[in-house]
Design a protein around this motif. Sequence first.
Motif, PDB file in Angstrom:
ATOM      1  N   GLU A 157       0.817  -1.213   0.000  1.00 30.79           N
ATOM      2  CA  GLU A 157       0.000   0.000   0.000  1.00 30.79           C
ATOM      3  C   GLU A 157       0.855   1.269   0.000  1.00 30.79           C
ATOM      4  O   GLU A 157       0.595   2.211   0.749  1.00 30.79           O
ATOM      5  CB  GLU A 157      -0.954   0.014   1.188  1.00 30.79           C
ATOM      6  N   GLU A 158       1.891   1.275  -0.802  1.00 35.67           N
ATOM      7  CA  GLU A 158       2.747   2.430  -1.074  1.00 35.67           C
ATOM      8  C   GLU A 158       3.746   2.756   0.033  1.00 35.67           C
ATOM      9  O   GLU A 158       4.831   3.232  -0.248  1.00 35.67           O
ATOM     10  CB  GLU A 158       1.905   3.677  -1.379  1.00 35.67           C
ATOM     11  N   SER A 159       3.399   2.529   1.297  1.00 32.31           N
ATOM     12  CA  SER A 159       4.330   2.956   2.355  1.00 32.31           C
ATOM     13  C   SER A 159       4.389   2.025   3.561  1.00 32.31           C
ATOM     14  O   SER A 159       5.108   2.319   4.517  1.00 32.31           O
ATOM     15  CB  SER A 159       3.960   4.365   2.834  1.00 32.31           C
ATOM     16  N   VAL A 160       3.661   0.920   3.544  1.00 32.21           N
ATOM     17  CA  VAL A 160       3.649   0.003   4.690  1.00 32.21           C
ATOM     18  C   VAL A 160       4.828  -0.958   4.575  1.00 32.21           C
ATOM     19  O   VAL A 160       4.855  -1.828   3.707  1.00 32.21           O
ATOM     20  CB  VAL A 160       2.326  -0.786   4.762  1.00 32.21           C
ATOM     21  N   GLN A 161       5.806  -0.789   5.453  1.00 36.96           N
ATOM     22  CA  GLN A 161       7.028  -1.593   5.398  1.00 36.96           C
ATOM     23  C   GLN A 161       6.830  -2.919   6.133  1.00 36.96           C
ATOM     24  O   GLN A 161       6.280  -2.949   7.228  1.00 36.96           O
ATOM     25  CB  GLN A 161       8.195  -0.819   6.029  1.00 36.96           C
ATOM     26  N   ARG A 162       7.324  -3.986   5.512  1.00 38.33           N
ATOM     27  CA  ARG A 162       7.214  -5.295   6.141  1.00 38.33           C
ATOM     28  C   ARG A 162       8.453  -6.145   5.854  1.00 38.33           C
ATOM     29  O   ARG A 162       8.984  -6.144   4.747  1.00 38.33           O
ATOM     30  CB  ARG A 162       5.989  -6.056   5.609  1.00 38.33           C
ATOM     31  N   ILE A 163       8.894  -6.850   6.894  1.00 36.71           N
ATOM     32  CA  ILE A 163       9.877  -7.917   6.724  1.00 36.71           C
ATOM     33  C   ILE A 163       9.083  -9.189   6.436  1.00 36.71           C
ATOM     34  O   ILE A 163       8.186  -9.551   7.209  1.00 36.71           O
ATOM     35  CB  ILE A 163      10.738  -8.082   7.981  1.00 36.71           C
ATOM     36  N   VAL A 164       9.386  -9.845   5.328  1.00 36.22           N
ATOM     37  CA  VAL A 164       8.584 -11.002   4.913  1.00 36.22           C
ATOM     38  C   VAL A 164       9.366 -12.310   4.965  1.00 36.22           C
ATOM     39  O   VAL A 164       8.795 -13.380   4.742  1.00 36.22           O
ATOM     40  CB  VAL A 164       8.011 -10.790   3.498  1.00 36.22           C
ATOM     41  N   GLU A 165      10.662 -12.218   5.279  1.00 36.94           N
ATOM     42  CA  GLU A 165      11.457 -13.445   5.294  1.00 36.94           C
ATOM     43  C   GLU A 165      12.736 -13.241   6.092  1.00 36.94           C
ATOM     44  O   GLU A 165      13.406 -12.214   5.967  1.00 36.94           O
ATOM     45  CB  GLU A 165      11.815 -13.836   3.851  1.00 36.94           C
ATOM     46  N   ILE A 166      13.064 -14.198   6.941  1.00 35.39           N
ATOM     47  CA  ILE A 166      14.341 -14.209   7.653  1.00 35.39           C
ATOM     48  C   ILE A 166      14.915 -15.610   7.554  1.00 35.39           C
ATOM     49  O   ILE A 166      14.328 -16.574   8.068  1.00 35.39           O
ATOM     50  CB  ILE A 166      14.190 -13.807   9.139  1.00 35.39           C
ATOM     51  N   ASN A 167      16.032 -15.722   6.859  1.00 38.65           N
ATOM     52  CA  ASN A 167      16.705 -17.020   6.686  1.00 38.65           C
ATOM     53  C   ASN A 167      15.750 -18.126   6.241  1.00 38.65           C
ATOM     54  O   ASN A 167      15.783 -19.248   6.769  1.00 38.65           O
ATOM     55  CB  ASN A 167      17.424 -17.425   7.964  1.00 38.65           C
ATOM     56  N   PHE A 219      12.528 -18.370   6.610  1.00 38.22           N
ATOM     57  CA  PHE A 219      11.271 -18.441   7.351  1.00 38.22           C
ATOM     58  C   PHE A 219      10.334 -17.323   6.875  1.00 38.22           C
ATOM     59  O   PHE A 219      10.696 -16.135   6.964  1.00 38.22           O
ATOM     60  CB  PHE A 219      11.505 -18.309   8.860  1.00 38.22           C
ATOM     61  N   ALA A 220       9.171 -17.688   6.385  1.00 34.12           N
ATOM     62  CA  ALA A 220       8.196 -16.704   5.926  1.00 34.12           C
ATOM     63  C   ALA A 220       7.537 -16.033   7.139  1.00 34.12           C
ATOM     64  O   ALA A 220       7.048 -16.714   8.044  1.00 34.12           O
ATOM     65  CB  ALA A 220       7.144 -17.363   5.053  1.00 34.12           C
ATOM     66  N   LEU A 221       7.536 -14.701   7.134  1.00 36.09           N
ATOM     67  CA  LEU A 221       7.000 -13.929   8.251  1.00 36.09           C
ATOM     68  C   LEU A 221       6.276 -12.699   7.723  1.00 36.09           C
ATOM     69  O   LEU A 221       6.324 -12.396   6.529  1.00 36.09           O
ATOM     70  CB  LEU A 221       8.135 -13.499   9.194  1.00 36.09           C
ATOM     71  N   ASP A 222       5.660 -11.976   8.620  1.00 37.04           N
ATOM     72  CA  ASP A 222       5.048 -10.686   8.297  1.00 37.04           C
ATOM     73  C   ASP A 222       5.259  -9.793   9.509  1.00 37.04           C
ATOM     74  O   ASP A 222       4.465  -9.789  10.449  1.00 37.04           O
ATOM     75  CB  ASP A 222       3.558 -10.861   7.989  1.00 37.04           C
ATOM     76  N   VAL A 223       6.360  -9.036   9.494  1.00 36.02           N
ATOM     77  CA  VAL A 223       6.786  -8.294  10.674  1.00 36.02           C
ATOM     78  C   VAL A 223       6.987  -6.824  10.319  1.00 36.02           C
ATOM     79  O   VAL A 223       7.662  -6.503   9.330  1.00 36.02           O
ATOM     80  CB  VAL A 223       8.108  -8.854  11.240  1.00 36.02           C
ATOM     81  N   GLU A 224       6.433  -5.949  11.119  1.00 31.82           N
ATOM     82  CA  GLU A 224       6.702  -4.523  10.962  1.00 31.82           C
ATOM     83  C   GLU A 224       8.092  -4.228  11.531  1.00 31.82           C
ATOM     84  O   GLU A 224       8.373  -4.569  12.686  1.00 31.82           O
ATOM     85  CB  GLU A 224       5.665  -3.681  11.702  1.00 31.82           C
ATOM     86  N   PRO A 225       8.982  -3.630  10.748  1.00 32.03           N
ATOM     87  CA  PRO A 225      10.351  -3.384  11.230  1.00 32.03           C
ATOM     88  C   PRO A 225      10.413  -2.190  12.180  1.00 32.03           C
ATOM     89  O   PRO A 225      10.841  -1.095  11.827  1.00 32.03           O
ATOM     90  CB  PRO A 225      11.127  -3.113   9.936  1.00 32.03           C
ATOM     91  N   LYS A 226       9.977  -2.411  13.400  1.00 32.10           N
ATOM     92  CA  LYS A 226       9.878  -1.330  14.365  1.00 32.10           C
ATOM     93  C   LYS A 226       9.849  -1.874  15.776  1.00 32.10           C
ATOM     94  O   LYS A 226       9.202  -2.891  16.039  1.00 32.10           O
ATOM     95  CB  LYS A 226       8.606  -0.520  14.094  1.00 32.10           C
TER      96      LYS A 226
END
Length: 296
Positions: free
Chosen positions: A203-213, A215-222
């Motif tokens: 949505e243009e500005s919503v930042q998300r981490i979607v993967e770590i090593n 592992f599929a995730l959905d994490v706000e980097p904050k």
Amino acid sequence: FNKIKNTILEEIKNEDEEVVLNRYLNDVFEKEPSVDNKLLDLDNVVVTPHLGANTVESQEKIAIQAAEQALEAARGISYPNALNLPIREDEIPPFVRPYLELTQKIGFLAAQINKGVYRSIKVITQGDISEFINSLTTFAVVGVLKESLGDSVNYVNAKYVAKEREVEIKNKVEPNISGYKNKIIVKLTTDRDTIEIGGTIFEESVQRIVEINGFALDVEPKGRMILFKNTDVPGVIGQVGMILAKHNINIADFRLGRDKHGLALAVIIVDDDVSKQILNELESLEACISVSYAIL
């Protein structure tokens, strides 16, 4: 109207057809502060302070903006109003800006998780964002190096600092098979380990981490993050929650990723600072493989 520019004069003719001065507008006096200027004694002269931005409202907004940018800079995630960016600000399309910020955050996060002597930093892009991979790489390098070097690293010297420390900087454009419109990945290799973190923008500005090593995730980097990797067996989440509760640590968000090899990775966002003692207790759990702590 500044003194160095043309002043505004309005001339009219009087009854005798003589040209006289009707109005004169100027921004500053010849000499300031002008406390003894004869113009100040005239009834038809209006003088205002040369402080257009010095209102209560504007000063409050400036103070809030300065404080927010100072906090972001201290966390190694800021770039607004920075000089000598690796790309001219007027050349940055609106959709790119959130990716630049996200890439730097991911680099900063990766450096907190994978502590050690840096060997290489690699940025991988998928999608239209790949056109800006060189700028994204610079932001990733700044994020990584700020974790240990702080404000001595900036967007101008980051790659030079990395080269001096024999850190290899690489980037690669891949076909977009991620399912996201755009995706960026930062891969940090140290003398101890390798970590790979992927992210995207919704949505243009919503930042998300979607993967770590992997592992599929959905994490706000904050915020404050505990990363807990464990064997995927019953009861682990409850044990982690009990340890945090014992130390009055409130869980704000809990995201879990699982793989096909019987492992799980939890990213736990908490409201309070996490001490080394708490991390040691989490690490002592039988199912724990690794635990780390980071702040964005």
